[in-house]
Scaffold this motif. Structure first.
Motif, PDB file in Angstrom:
ATOM      1  N   SER A  61      19.304  -4.085  -2.282  1.00 38.68           N
ATOM      2  CA  SER A  61      19.408  -4.819  -1.016  1.00 38.68           C
ATOM      3  C   SER A  61      18.163  -5.636  -0.688  1.00 38.68           C
ATOM      4  CB  SER A  61      19.686  -3.838   0.111  1.00 38.68           C
ATOM      5  OG  SER A  61      18.626  -2.896   0.182  1.00 38.68           O
ATOM      6  N   SER A  62      17.472  -6.104  -1.693  1.00 34.40           N
ATOM      7  CA  SER A  62      16.204  -6.798  -1.502  1.00 34.40           C
ATOM      8  C   SER A  62      16.302  -7.974  -0.530  1.00 34.40           C
ATOM      9  CB  SER A  62      15.671  -7.282  -2.855  1.00 34.40           C
ATOM     10  OG  SER A  62      14.476  -7.990  -2.680  1.00 34.40           O
ATOM     11  N   THR A  63      17.302  -8.813  -0.702  1.00 37.01           N
ATOM     12  CA  THR A  63      17.439  -9.994   0.155  1.00 37.01           C
ATOM     13  C   THR A  63      17.674  -9.598   1.608  1.00 37.01           C
ATOM     14  OG1 THR A  63      18.357 -11.224  -1.702  1.00 37.01           O
ATOM     15  CG2 THR A  63      18.738 -12.138   0.493  1.00 37.01           C
ATOM     16  N   LYS A  67      15.066 -10.077   4.837  1.00 43.59           N
ATOM     17  CA  LYS A  67      15.498 -10.805   6.032  1.00 43.59           C
ATOM     18  C   LYS A  67      15.328  -9.935   7.275  1.00 43.59           C
ATOM     19  CE  LYS A  67      19.397 -13.296   8.027  1.00 43.59           C
ATOM     20  NZ  LYS A  67      20.792 -13.680   7.888  1.00 43.59           N
ATOM     21  N   SER A  68      15.706  -8.664   7.170  1.00 46.44           N
ATOM     22  CA  SER A  68      15.567  -7.739   8.303  1.00 46.44           C
ATOM     23  C   SER A  68      14.105  -7.508   8.664  1.00 46.44           C
ATOM     24  CB  SER A  68      16.231  -6.398   7.980  1.00 46.44           C
ATOM     25  OG  SER A  68      17.607  -6.570   7.757  1.00 46.44           O
ATOM     26  N   ALA A  69      13.235  -7.469   7.663  1.00 48.44           N
ATOM     27  CA  ALA A  69      11.807  -7.212   7.896  1.00 48.44           C
ATOM     28  C   ALA A  69      11.065  -8.446   8.399  1.00 48.44           C
ATOM     29  CB  ALA A  69      11.153  -6.703   6.620  1.00 48.44           C
ATOM     30  N   SER A  70      11.706  -9.602   8.339  1.00 43.71           N
ATOM     31  CA  SER A  70      11.014 -10.838   8.733  1.00 43.71           C
ATOM     32  C   SER A  70      10.621 -10.845  10.210  1.00 43.71           C
ATOM     33  CB  SER A  70      11.879 -12.061   8.418  1.00 43.71           C
ATOM     34  OG  SER A  70      13.043 -12.066   9.225  1.00 43.71           O
ATOM     35  N   LYS A  71      11.233  -9.997  11.023  1.00 44.17           N
ATOM     36  CA  LYS A  71      10.879  -9.935  12.448  1.00 44.17           C
ATOM     37  C   LYS A  71       9.543  -9.234  12.690  1.00 44.17           C
ATOM     38  CE  LYS A  71      13.493  -5.734  13.307  1.00 44.17           C
ATOM     39  NZ  LYS A  71      14.591  -5.114  14.000  1.00 44.17           N
ATOM     40  N   PHE A  72       9.059  -8.495  11.690  1.00 46.71           N
ATOM     41  CA  PHE A  72       7.769  -7.811  11.833  1.00 46.71           C
ATOM     42  C   PHE A  72       6.633  -8.772  11.516  1.00 46.71           C
ATOM     43  CE2 PHE A  72      10.812  -4.415  10.780  1.00 46.71           C
ATOM     44  CZ  PHE A  72      10.688  -3.673  11.940  1.00 46.71           C
ATOM     45  N   HIS A  80       6.298  -0.151   6.487  1.00 48.87           N
ATOM     46  CA  HIS A  80       6.834   1.010   7.197  1.00 48.87           C
ATOM     47  C   HIS A  80       8.357   0.890   7.327  1.00 48.87           C
ATOM     48  CE1 HIS A  80       6.641   4.514   9.824  1.00 48.87           C
ATOM     49  NE2 HIS A  80       7.509   3.884  10.604  1.00 48.87           N
ATOM     50  N   PHE A  81       8.831  -0.308   7.654  1.00 50.39           N
ATOM     51  CA  PHE A  81      10.273  -0.561   7.754  1.00 50.39           C
ATOM     52  C   PHE A  81      10.961  -0.314   6.412  1.00 50.39           C
ATOM     53  CE2 PHE A  81      13.691  -3.667   7.070  1.00 50.39           C
ATOM     54  CZ  PHE A  81      14.601  -3.238   8.032  1.00 50.39           C
ATOM     55  N   TYR A  82      10.393  -0.852   5.331  1.00 51.19           N
ATOM     56  CA  TYR A  82      10.980  -0.653   4.000  1.00 51.19           C
ATOM     57  C   TYR A  82      11.038   0.834   3.644  1.00 51.19           C
ATOM     58  CZ  TYR A  82      10.276  -5.692   3.220  1.00 51.19           C
ATOM     59  OH  TYR A  82      10.305  -7.061   3.307  1.00 51.19           O
ATOM     60  N   HIS A  83       9.969   1.558   3.973  1.00 54.07           N
ATOM     61  CA  HIS A  83       9.913   2.995   3.706  1.00 54.07           C
ATOM     62  C   HIS A  83      11.014   3.727   4.467  1.00 54.07           C
ATOM     63  CE1 HIS A  83       8.479   7.127   4.491  1.00 54.07           C
ATOM     64  NE2 HIS A  83       8.162   7.076   3.211  1.00 54.07           N
ATOM     65  N   ASP A  84      11.177   3.394   5.747  1.00 49.26           N
ATOM     66  CA  ASP A  84      12.208   4.050   6.559  1.00 49.26           C
ATOM     67  C   ASP A  84      13.609   3.752   6.037  1.00 49.26           C
ATOM     68  OD1 ASP A  84      10.264   5.154   8.154  1.00 49.26           O
ATOM     69  OD2 ASP A  84      10.604   3.820   9.855  1.00 49.26           O
ATOM     70  N   ILE A  85      13.864   2.505   5.676  1.00 44.20           N
ATOM     71  CA  ILE A  85      15.186   2.140   5.151  1.00 44.20           C
ATOM     72  C   ILE A  85      15.448   2.885   3.831  1.00 44.20           C
ATOM     73  CG2 ILE A  85      16.512   0.244   4.117  1.00 44.20           C
ATOM     74  CD1 ILE A  85      16.486   0.157   7.133  1.00 44.20           C
ATOM     75  N   ALA A  86      14.468   2.898   2.934  1.00 42.84           N
ATOM     76  CA  ALA A  86      14.630   3.572   1.645  1.00 42.84           C
ATOM     77  C   ALA A  86      14.875   5.071   1.840  1.00 42.84           C
ATOM     78  CB  ALA A  86      13.401   3.338   0.769  1.00 42.84           C
ATOM     79  N   SER A  87      14.192   5.679   2.781  1.00 42.17           N
ATOM     80  CA  SER A  87      14.388   7.105   3.051  1.00 42.17           C
ATOM     81  C   SER A  87      15.789   7.370   3.576  1.00 42.17           C
ATOM     82  CB  SER A  87      13.355   7.605   4.062  1.00 42.17           C
ATOM     83  OG  SER A  87      12.052   7.510   3.525  1.00 42.17           O
TER      84      SER A  87
END
Length: 109
Positions: A61-63, A67-72, A80-87
């Motif tokens: 789900s890289s793309t 896109k979701s992380a672009s708001k940070f 931190h967002f990527y870590h939470d999503i992966a978990s």
């Protein structure tokens, strides 16, 4: 198909020999899920935890993740967002829009 079936079984056996069990999707990074705790009576218990060991967009789900992380605003928040999503993904509870609020429901006939 006998040769293919034999190869699949041998692959599963090799996972059991190396890790003690068959990993979900045969992915090595799932090995950090098992935690052993000892209760007050001295009994050991194996628990599953879902804590990713990485902080970058997912392979599949890289793309969408980017896109979701672009708001940070900064890289630390994105990681931190990527870590939470992966978990969350590791838990096996796949994301689905059926759990999201929909202001205009679609009627299916």
């Amino acid at each position: 198909m006998h040769k293919t079936a034999t190869a699949i079984v041998m692959n599963l056996v090799s996972l059991i020999e190396k890790y003690g069990f068959v990993l979900n999707e045969a992915r090595q990074y799932y090995t950090n899920r098992r935690v052993t705790i000892v209760d007050f009576q001295g009994h050991s218990h194996n628990l599953n935890r879902y804590k990713a060991m990485w902080n970058r967009p997912g392979q599949v789900s890289s793309t969408i993740d980017k896109k979701s992380a672009s708001k940070f605003l900064n890289i630390s928040e994105k990681q931190h967002f990527y870590h939470d999503i992966a978990s969350a993904v590791e838990s096996g509870w796949n994301f689905s829009t059926r759990w999201m609020r929909e202001t205009h429901p679609t009627i299916v006939h």
